[in-house]
Motif scaffolding. Structure first.
Motif, short mmCIF file in Angstrom:
data_model
loop_
_atom_site.label_atom_id
_atom_site.label_comp_id
_atom_site.label_asym_id
_atom_site.label_seq_id
_atom_site.Cartn_x
_atom_site.Cartn_y
_atom_site.Cartn_z
N ALA A 44 0.83 -1.20 0.00
CA ALA A 44 0.00 0.00 0.00
C ALA A 44 0.87 1.26 0.00
CB ALA A 44 -0.90 0.01 1.24
N PRO A 45 0.35 2.35 -0.55
CA PRO A 45 1.08 3.62 -0.48
C PRO A 45 0.88 4.27 0.89
CG PRO A 45 -0.94 3.90 -1.74
CD PRO A 45 -0.85 2.44 -1.37
N TYR A 46 1.83 5.10 1.27
CA TYR A 46 1.81 5.82 2.55
C TYR A 46 1.98 7.31 2.30
CZ TYR A 46 2.23 1.34 4.87
OH TYR A 46 1.98 0.07 5.30
N HIS A 47 1.40 8.12 3.19
CA HIS A 47 1.62 9.57 3.15
C HIS A 47 3.01 9.82 3.71
CE1 HIS A 47 -2.48 10.41 2.02
NE2 HIS A 47 -2.91 9.65 3.02
N LEU A 48 3.84 10.54 2.94
CA LEU A 48 5.23 10.78 3.29
C LEU A 48 5.57 12.26 3.15
CD1 LEU A 48 6.72 8.03 0.93
CD2 LEU A 48 6.15 7.74 3.34
N THR A 49 6.58 12.67 3.89
CA THR A 49 7.22 13.96 3.66
C THR A 49 8.71 13.70 3.57
OG1 THR A 49 5.53 15.16 4.90
CG2 THR A 49 7.62 16.30 4.50
N THR A 50 9.31 14.08 2.44
CA THR A 50 10.76 13.94 2.28
C THR A 50 11.38 15.32 2.39
OG1 THR A 50 10.49 12.00 0.87
CG2 THR A 50 12.60 13.17 0.72
N CYS A 51 12.34 15.43 3.31
CA CYS A 51 13.04 16.69 3.57
C CYS A 51 14.43 16.61 2.99
CB CYS A 51 13.12 16.95 5.07
SG CYS A 51 11.51 17.01 5.89
N ARG A 52 14.82 17.66 2.26
CA ARG A 52 16.17 17.73 1.67
C ARG A 52 16.82 19.03 2.12
NH1 ARG A 52 16.71 14.15 -2.75
NH2 ARG A 52 14.71 13.31 -3.39
N VAL A 53 18.10 18.91 2.50
CA VAL A 53 18.83 20.11 2.92
C VAL A 53 19.16 20.95 1.70
CG1 VAL A 53 21.18 19.13 2.84
CG2 VAL A 53 20.63 20.90 4.51
N ARG A 54 19.08 22.27 1.88
CA ARG A 54 19.54 23.17 0.81
C ARG A 54 21.05 23.21 0.87
NH1 ARG A 54 15.77 28.46 1.64
NH2 ARG A 54 13.78 27.43 1.35
N SER A 55 21.69 23.37 -0.27
CA SER A 55 23.15 23.38 -0.26
C SER A 55 23.66 24.81 -0.12
CB SER A 55 23.69 22.74 -1.52
OG SER A 55 23.20 23.43 -2.65
N PRO A 56 24.78 25.02 0.50
CA PRO A 56 25.54 24.04 1.29
C PRO A 56 25.00 24.00 2.72
CG PRO A 56 26.78 26.07 1.19
CD PRO A 56 25.51 26.30 0.38
N PRO A 57 25.03 22.81 3.34
CA PRO A 57 24.55 22.71 4.73
C PRO A 57 25.51 23.42 5.68
CG PRO A 57 25.42 20.62 3.98
CD PRO A 57 25.45 21.53 2.80
N ARG A 58 24.94 24.14 6.64
CA ARG A 58 25.74 24.85 7.64
C ARG A 58 25.23 24.52 9.03
NH1 ARG A 58 25.56 28.96 3.50
NH2 ARG A 58 27.69 29.34 2.80
#
Length: 147
Positions: free
Chosen positions: A102-116
């Motif tokens: 089954a599919p799931y509700h997700l949130t994918t978080c990505r850091v903006r570059s460059p990470p500080r």
């Protein structure tokens, strides 16, 4: 005084093998709670005013890790539903990696570059997709990927 004969070498080999086992063995009592605390967010948390969901959630996670994690996925479903991926609600391969049916509700978080660190800034994307998790003794212990 140095130890002599083949026994010290055999003993040292056994000690080194035993020490390395911690990296191989997945302990459900350790790994399942970690999986839940790091990946399950149900019901979905409402961040305080002025913060986006990903910036708020990742700040909490990064404090535990001491670094800016580049990408992370949160699953917005009850733990019991996620557990079924490892039993009746998923297809598993020989490595106990199971794809959800089954599919799931997700949130994918990505850091903006460059990470500080410690002030990491994230962008988030919500989606509904199937997922792959690693399972041990019928419990999810590691998030692998979105399918």
């Amino acid at each position: 005084m140095a130890l002599r004969g083949p026994c010290p070498l055999l003993f040292l080999t056994l000690i080194l093998l035993a020490a390395g086992q911690d990296d191989v063995i997945i302990r459900p009592t350790d790994s399942y709670p970690k999986f839940v605390s790091e990946h399950i967010d149900f019901p979905k948390t409402r961040p305080p005013t002025g913060l986006t969901y990903c910036n708020y959630m990742m700040r909490r996670l990064n404090q535990k890790l001491g670094m800016c994690k580049l990408i992370h996925t949160f699953i917005h479903a009850p733990t019991r539903r996620i557990q079924t991926i490892c039993t009746t609600g998923g297809r598993c391969n020989q490595n106990n990696e199971c794809d959800s049916n089954a599919p799931y509700h997700l949130t994918t978080c990505r850091v903006r570059s460059p990470p500080r660190p410690p002030n990491c800034i994230y962008t988030g994307k919500s989606k509904t997709r199937r997922i792959r998790v690693a399972c041990n003794q019928g419990l999810p212990v590691r998030f692998i990927r979105v399918l």
